[in-house]
Design a protein around this motif. Structure first.
Motif, short mmCIF file in Angstrom:
data_model
loop_
_atom_site.label_atom_id
_atom_site.label_comp_id
_atom_site.label_asym_id
_atom_site.label_seq_id
_atom_site.Cartn_x
_atom_site.Cartn_y
_atom_site.Cartn_z
N LEU A 166 -76.55 -79.56 -8.64
CA LEU A 166 -76.17 -80.01 -9.98
C LEU A 166 -76.04 -81.53 -9.99
CD1 LEU A 166 -73.55 -77.25 -10.87
CD2 LEU A 166 -75.86 -77.49 -11.78
N PRO A 167 -76.54 -82.17 -11.04
CA PRO A 167 -76.57 -83.64 -11.06
C PRO A 167 -75.22 -84.27 -11.38
CG PRO A 167 -77.50 -82.77 -13.10
CD PRO A 167 -77.20 -81.59 -12.21
N GLY A 168 -74.96 -85.42 -10.76
CA GLY A 168 -73.87 -86.29 -11.15
C GLY A 168 -72.49 -85.94 -10.67
N ILE A 198 -64.11 -73.97 -11.06
CA ILE A 198 -64.39 -75.23 -10.37
C ILE A 198 -64.32 -76.36 -11.40
CG2 ILE A 198 -66.00 -76.54 -8.94
CD1 ILE A 198 -67.22 -73.78 -8.12
N HIS A 199 -63.37 -77.26 -11.19
CA HIS A 199 -63.22 -78.44 -12.03
C HIS A 199 -64.09 -79.53 -11.43
CE1 HIS A 199 -59.70 -76.80 -14.19
NE2 HIS A 199 -59.54 -76.14 -13.05
N ILE A 200 -64.83 -80.23 -12.26
CA ILE A 200 -65.82 -81.19 -11.76
C ILE A 200 -65.67 -82.53 -12.48
CG2 ILE A 200 -68.30 -81.68 -11.56
CD1 ILE A 200 -68.65 -78.54 -11.52
N ARG A 201 -65.66 -83.58 -11.69
CA ARG A 201 -65.70 -84.94 -12.24
C ARG A 201 -67.13 -85.44 -12.06
NH1 ARG A 201 -61.21 -87.67 -10.00
NH2 ARG A 201 -60.06 -86.80 -11.75
N ASN A 253 -73.81 -92.91 -16.23
CA ASN A 253 -74.97 -92.48 -17.00
C ASN A 253 -74.49 -91.41 -17.98
OD1 ASN A 253 -77.33 -91.39 -17.98
ND2 ASN A 253 -78.25 -91.04 -15.98
N PHE A 254 -74.37 -91.76 -19.27
CA PHE A 254 -73.79 -90.83 -20.24
C PHE A 254 -74.62 -89.56 -20.39
CE2 PHE A 254 -72.53 -89.24 -24.44
CZ PHE A 254 -71.16 -89.15 -24.22
N SER A 255 -75.93 -89.62 -20.16
CA SER A 255 -76.76 -88.42 -20.30
C SER A 255 -76.48 -87.41 -19.19
CB SER A 255 -78.24 -88.78 -20.33
OG SER A 255 -78.66 -89.28 -19.08
N ILE A 256 -75.64 -87.78 -18.21
CA ILE A 256 -75.34 -86.87 -17.11
C ILE A 256 -74.67 -85.59 -17.61
CG2 ILE A 256 -73.04 -87.72 -16.45
CD1 ILE A 256 -75.93 -86.72 -14.09
N PHE A 257 -73.91 -85.67 -18.69
CA PHE A 257 -73.25 -84.49 -19.24
C PHE A 257 -74.29 -83.46 -19.69
CE2 PHE A 257 -70.07 -87.80 -19.59
CZ PHE A 257 -68.93 -87.16 -19.14
N GLU A 258 -75.29 -83.93 -20.40
CA GLU A 258 -76.34 -83.03 -20.88
C GLU A 258 -77.17 -82.49 -19.71
OE1 GLU A 258 -80.25 -83.08 -23.77
OE2 GLU A 258 -78.67 -84.55 -24.11
N LYS A 259 -77.51 -83.36 -18.76
CA LYS A 259 -78.28 -82.93 -17.59
C LYS A 259 -77.51 -81.89 -16.79
CE LYS A 259 -80.80 -87.26 -17.03
NZ LYS A 259 -80.90 -88.49 -16.24
N SER A 264 -61.44 -82.54 -21.63
CA SER A 264 -60.73 -83.82 -21.65
C SER A 264 -59.78 -83.79 -20.46
CB SER A 264 -59.96 -83.99 -22.96
OG SER A 264 -58.94 -83.02 -23.04
N GLY A 265 -59.29 -84.93 -20.05
CA GLY A 265 -58.33 -84.95 -18.94
C GLY A 265 -58.94 -85.50 -17.67
N ASP A 266 -58.38 -85.09 -16.54
CA ASP A 266 -58.78 -85.64 -15.24
C ASP A 266 -60.19 -85.25 -14.82
OD1 ASP A 266 -56.31 -86.84 -15.01
OD2 ASP A 266 -55.45 -85.21 -13.83
N PHE A 267 -60.66 -84.08 -15.25
CA PHE A 267 -62.00 -83.63 -14.89
C PHE A 267 -62.85 -83.55 -16.15
CE2 PHE A 267 -59.45 -82.37 -11.31
CZ PHE A 267 -60.29 -82.60 -10.23
N ASP A 268 -64.17 -83.72 -15.96
CA ASP A 268 -65.10 -83.78 -17.10
C ASP A 268 -65.61 -82.42 -17.53
OD1 ASP A 268 -65.14 -86.67 -17.16
OD2 ASP A 268 -66.25 -86.52 -15.27
N THR A 269 -65.69 -81.50 -16.57
CA THR A 269 -66.25 -80.19 -16.88
C THR A 269 -65.59 -79.15 -15.98
OG1 THR A 269 -68.35 -78.98 -17.18
CG2 THR A 269 -68.20 -80.42 -15.27
N MET A 270 -65.70 -77.90 -16.40
CA MET A 270 -65.20 -76.79 -15.61
C MET A 270 -66.21 -75.67 -15.70
SD MET A 270 -61.70 -74.54 -15.92
CE MET A 270 -62.27 -73.60 -17.33
N ILE A 271 -66.47 -75.06 -14.56
CA ILE A 271 -67.36 -73.90 -14.55
C ILE A 271 -66.61 -72.70 -14.00
CG2 ILE A 271 -69.51 -75.21 -14.41
CD1 ILE A 271 -69.56 -74.71 -11.40
N LYS A 272 -66.98 -71.54 -14.51
CA LYS A 272 -66.46 -70.27 -13.99
C LYS A 272 -67.61 -69.64 -13.21
CE LYS A 272 -64.79 -65.70 -15.38
NZ LYS A 272 -64.59 -64.81 -16.55
#
Length: 163
Positions: free
Chosen positions: A134-136, A74-77, A82-88, A106-114
């Motif tokens: 999940l927040p944000g 799952i790719h997530i934007r 709020n920059f702290s959203i990455f840590e949260k 990096s790229g179109d999505f900010d995070t990816m989960i398996k």
């Protein structure tokens, strides 16, 4: 700081390769395979552990045998106001047992989960109920794995061999 090529010799790399395949191998057998006596082999293993080249030992569970046959990436934007959203987000993802892996991208999505679930119904529940916790999250894109061709088993010690 030492690079792996400077601090690991061929025997160290061979020990890592063998233990990666079988972390329960007795030191006596490991020593035979790398042409050392037991004590020097044991000392090398302890040094590799102490220096962090070996970060742990564990059993590899069969997800399929345990009934968890569906893998979803799952790719997530995320809402970047709020920059702290990455840590949260990362801390919240840690608490969800369905999430096997989580990466910042990096790229179109900010995070990816398996995510690993038993079936499509459980995936739908995860998406509609759990993922919403999940927040944000502002956008997702899911990809269900059809077939697995190569499964990671940690870092391949062959990468450390001179090319």
């Amino acid at each position: 700081m030492n690079t792996p090529q400077n601090s690991l010799d061929k025997t160290d790399i061979e020990i890592l390769r063998i233990l990666q395949d079988n972390g329960r191998l007795p030191v006596v057998e490991l020593a035979k395979r790398v042409n050392l006596t037991t004590t020097p082999c044991s000392e090398r293993v302890k040094r590799l552990e102490r220096e962090g080249y070996i970060s742990g030992y564990r059993a590899e569970l069969s997800a399929e045998k345990l009934g968890y046959e569906v893998i979803v990436f799952i790719h997530i934007r995320l809402d970047q106001t709020n920059f702290s959203i990455f840590e949260k987000f990362a801390l919240a993802a840690e608490l969800m047992p369905e999430i096997e892996e989580c990466y910042s991208l990096s790229g179109d999505f900010d995070t990816m989960i398996k995510v690993r679930v038993r079936n499509i119904k459980q995936y739908q529940h995860f998406m509609s109920v759990k993922l919403a916790q999940l927040p944000g999250i502002i956008q997702t894109r899911s990809e269900i794995v059809i077939d697995e061709h190569k499964r990671g088993n940690g870092l391949n010690p062959d990468l450390l061999s001179p090319s």
